[in-house]
Design a protein around this motif. Structure first.
Motif, PDB file in Angstrom:
ATOM      1  N   THR A 108      -4.883   8.334  -7.318  1.00 22.70           N
ATOM      2  CA  THR A 108      -3.955   7.980  -6.238  1.00 22.70           C
ATOM      3  C   THR A 108      -2.634   8.701  -6.399  1.00 22.70           C
ATOM      4  O   THR A 108      -2.083   9.239  -5.423  1.00 22.70           O
ATOM      5  CB  THR A 108      -3.718   6.456  -6.213  1.00 22.70           C
ATOM      6  OG1 THR A 108      -4.961   5.789  -6.003  1.00 22.70           O
ATOM      7  CG2 THR A 108      -2.764   6.081  -5.094  1.00 22.70           C
ATOM      8  N   CYS A 109      -2.101   8.722  -7.619  1.00 22.68           N
ATOM      9  CA  CYS A 109      -0.828   9.411  -7.849  1.00 22.68           C
ATOM     10  C   CYS A 109      -0.967  10.915  -7.627  1.00 22.68           C
ATOM     11  O   CYS A 109      -0.061  11.553  -7.078  1.00 22.68           O
ATOM     12  CB  CYS A 109      -0.327   9.119  -9.261  1.00 22.68           C
ATOM     13  SG  CYS A 109       0.204   7.406  -9.507  1.00 22.68           S
ATOM     14  N   LEU A 156       2.369   0.707  -6.772  1.00 19.82           N
ATOM     15  CA  LEU A 156       1.084   0.543  -7.440  1.00 19.82           C
ATOM     16  C   LEU A 156       1.207  -0.265  -8.721  1.00 19.82           C
ATOM     17  O   LEU A 156       0.369  -1.130  -9.013  1.00 19.82           O
ATOM     18  CB  LEU A 156       0.471   1.915  -7.732  1.00 19.82           C
ATOM     19  CG  LEU A 156      -0.009   2.718  -6.527  1.00 19.82           C
ATOM     20  CD1 LEU A 156      -0.347   4.141  -6.939  1.00 19.82           C
ATOM     21  CD2 LEU A 156      -1.232   2.051  -5.885  1.00 19.82           C
ATOM     22  N   LEU A 157       2.263  -0.019  -9.489  1.00 22.77           N
ATOM     23  CA  LEU A 157       2.422  -0.732 -10.756  1.00 22.77           C
ATOM     24  C   LEU A 157       2.730  -2.204 -10.526  1.00 22.77           C
ATOM     25  O   LEU A 157       2.226  -3.075 -11.245  1.00 22.77           O
ATOM     26  CB  LEU A 157       3.522  -0.071 -11.601  1.00 22.77           C
ATOM     27  CG  LEU A 157       3.244   1.385 -12.016  1.00 22.77           C
ATOM     28  CD1 LEU A 157       4.301   1.870 -12.997  1.00 22.77           C
ATOM     29  CD2 LEU A 157       1.848   1.529 -12.623  1.00 22.77           C
ATOM     30  N   VAL A 210       0.526   5.189   1.094  1.00 19.02           N
ATOM     31  CA  VAL A 210      -0.359   5.540  -0.022  1.00 19.02           C
ATOM     32  C   VAL A 210      -0.752   4.285  -0.793  1.00 19.02           C
ATOM     33  O   VAL A 210      -1.929   4.086  -1.139  1.00 19.02           O
ATOM     34  CB  VAL A 210       0.327   6.566  -0.949  1.00 19.02           C
ATOM     35  CG1 VAL A 210      -0.469   6.731  -2.247  1.00 19.02           C
ATOM     36  CG2 VAL A 210       0.465   7.911  -0.253  1.00 19.02           C
ATOM     37  N   VAL A 211       0.208   3.407  -1.061  1.00 17.69           N
ATOM     38  CA  VAL A 211      -0.080   2.158  -1.782  1.00 17.69           C
ATOM     39  C   VAL A 211      -1.047   1.295  -0.984  1.00 17.69           C
ATOM     40  O   VAL A 211      -2.033   0.764  -1.523  1.00 17.69           O
ATOM     41  CB  VAL A 211       1.223   1.379  -2.066  1.00 17.69           C
ATOM     42  CG1 VAL A 211       0.908   0.019  -2.696  1.00 17.69           C
ATOM     43  CG2 VAL A 211       2.132   2.174  -2.990  1.00 17.69           C
ATOM     44  N   ALA A 212      -0.793   1.146   0.311  1.00 24.09           N
ATOM     45  CA  ALA A 212      -1.629   0.289   1.147  1.00 24.09           C
ATOM     46  C   ALA A 212      -3.074   0.782   1.188  1.00 24.09           C
ATOM     47  O   ALA A 212      -4.019  -0.009   1.049  1.00 24.09           O
ATOM     48  CB  ALA A 212      -1.051   0.212   2.558  1.00 24.09           C
ATOM     49  N   VAL A 213      -3.262   2.084   1.384  1.00 28.29           N
ATOM     50  CA  VAL A 213      -4.616   2.637   1.432  1.00 28.29           C
ATOM     51  C   VAL A 213      -5.308   2.491   0.080  1.00 28.29           C
ATOM     52  O   VAL A 213      -6.485   2.109  -0.007  1.00 28.29           O
ATOM     53  CB  VAL A 213      -4.576   4.113   1.866  1.00 28.29           C
ATOM     54  CG1 VAL A 213      -5.958   4.756   1.729  1.00 28.29           C
ATOM     55  CG2 VAL A 213      -4.076   4.239   3.297  1.00 28.29           C
ATOM     56  N   ALA A 214      -4.565   2.751  -0.999  1.00 28.56           N
ATOM     57  CA  ALA A 214      -5.148   2.652  -2.343  1.00 28.56           C
ATOM     58  C   ALA A 214      -5.574   1.219  -2.659  1.00 28.56           C
ATOM     59  O   ALA A 214      -6.640   0.989  -3.240  1.00 28.56           O
ATOM     60  CB  ALA A 214      -4.145   3.152  -3.372  1.00 28.56           C
TER      61      ALA A 214
END
Length: 223
Positions: A108-109, A156-157, A210-214
């Motif tokens: 993801t990152c 994410l963290l 990006v966070v939401a999709v991941a």
């Protein structure tokens, strides 16, 4: 004898709610990207006004400007965030034994960083130019790489702490640090005159996307 009422356990977040949030972030990101790409006059005028004001402050307050440079170049730098992500990936792999989540976080990152660079090349927006600059930066302006990277790494963290059921106090502390970091790095980029305000907002929106999709992908594997 009447039995006392028993509170029902809290229901987990509905997948539809998470999906709606993802769509809202996607639409807002696409709209802002489009307005920046076509150079919508009201948006450009707003960027100019904000940039001019903050640059005057940066020139008049060298002490604050120096602190801003330390924060943006070391504390909230994109490579600092990527290093933090790498440390957590190693912890997940070796200490937690959750290798799927470790790969998920690392990929993801990586993909978030590649998306950021692709959008910079596609939009190719020029950075602010000053006769008396207080800092310098390279590559195109939109979206802000610092703002986007800080948003998806911190997001994410924080989500991982929630996912693993960390103590409430730890989650609150992490959330506060994440909010300060994400907001703070955006302020530093505009203050130092290396980004327009909409570059930062775009970075925030895209990082959150990006966070939401991941998270949606992770929940499909580990509902």
């Amino acid at each position: 004898m009447q039995t006392p009422p028993v509170d029902s356990p809290p229901s987990p977040p509905r997948p539809r709610t998470a999906l709606r949030v993802t769509w809202v972030l996607a639409v807002c990101s696409a709209l802002l990207l489009t307005l920046v790409a076509v150079e919508w006059p009201p948006l450009i005028s707003l960027d100019d006004d904000i940039a001019g004001t903050t640059h005057r402050w940066a020139v008049d307050e060298p002490g604050i400007t120096h602190a801003m440079r330390i924060l943006t170049d070391w504390v909230w730098d994109t490579w600092t965030m990527r290093l933090l992500c790498a440390v957590v990936v190693l912890w997940l792999w070796f200490r937690r034994g959750d290798r799927w989540t470790a790969v998920w976080l690392g990929m993801t990152c990586l993909l978030g960083s590649l998306l950021q660079q692709a959008l910079k090349a596609a939009v190719n927006r020029s950075r602010p130019v000053w006769p008396d600059p207080v800092d310098s930066a390279h590559y195109a302006a939109f979206p802000s790489g610092h703002a986007m990277t800080a948003t998806f790494v911190c997001g994410l963290l924080v989500w991982l702490l929630h996912h693993y059921g960390a103590a409430h106090s730890l989650r609150l502390t992490a959330l506060a640090v994440a909010v300060v970091s994400v907001a703070g790095v955006g302020v530093t980029r505009v203050w130092l005159g290396v980004h327009w305000a909409t570059d930062v907002v775009g970075g925030w929106l895209l990082g959150a996307l990006v966070v939401a999709v991941a998270v949606l992908l992770h929940r499909r594997r580990h509902p």
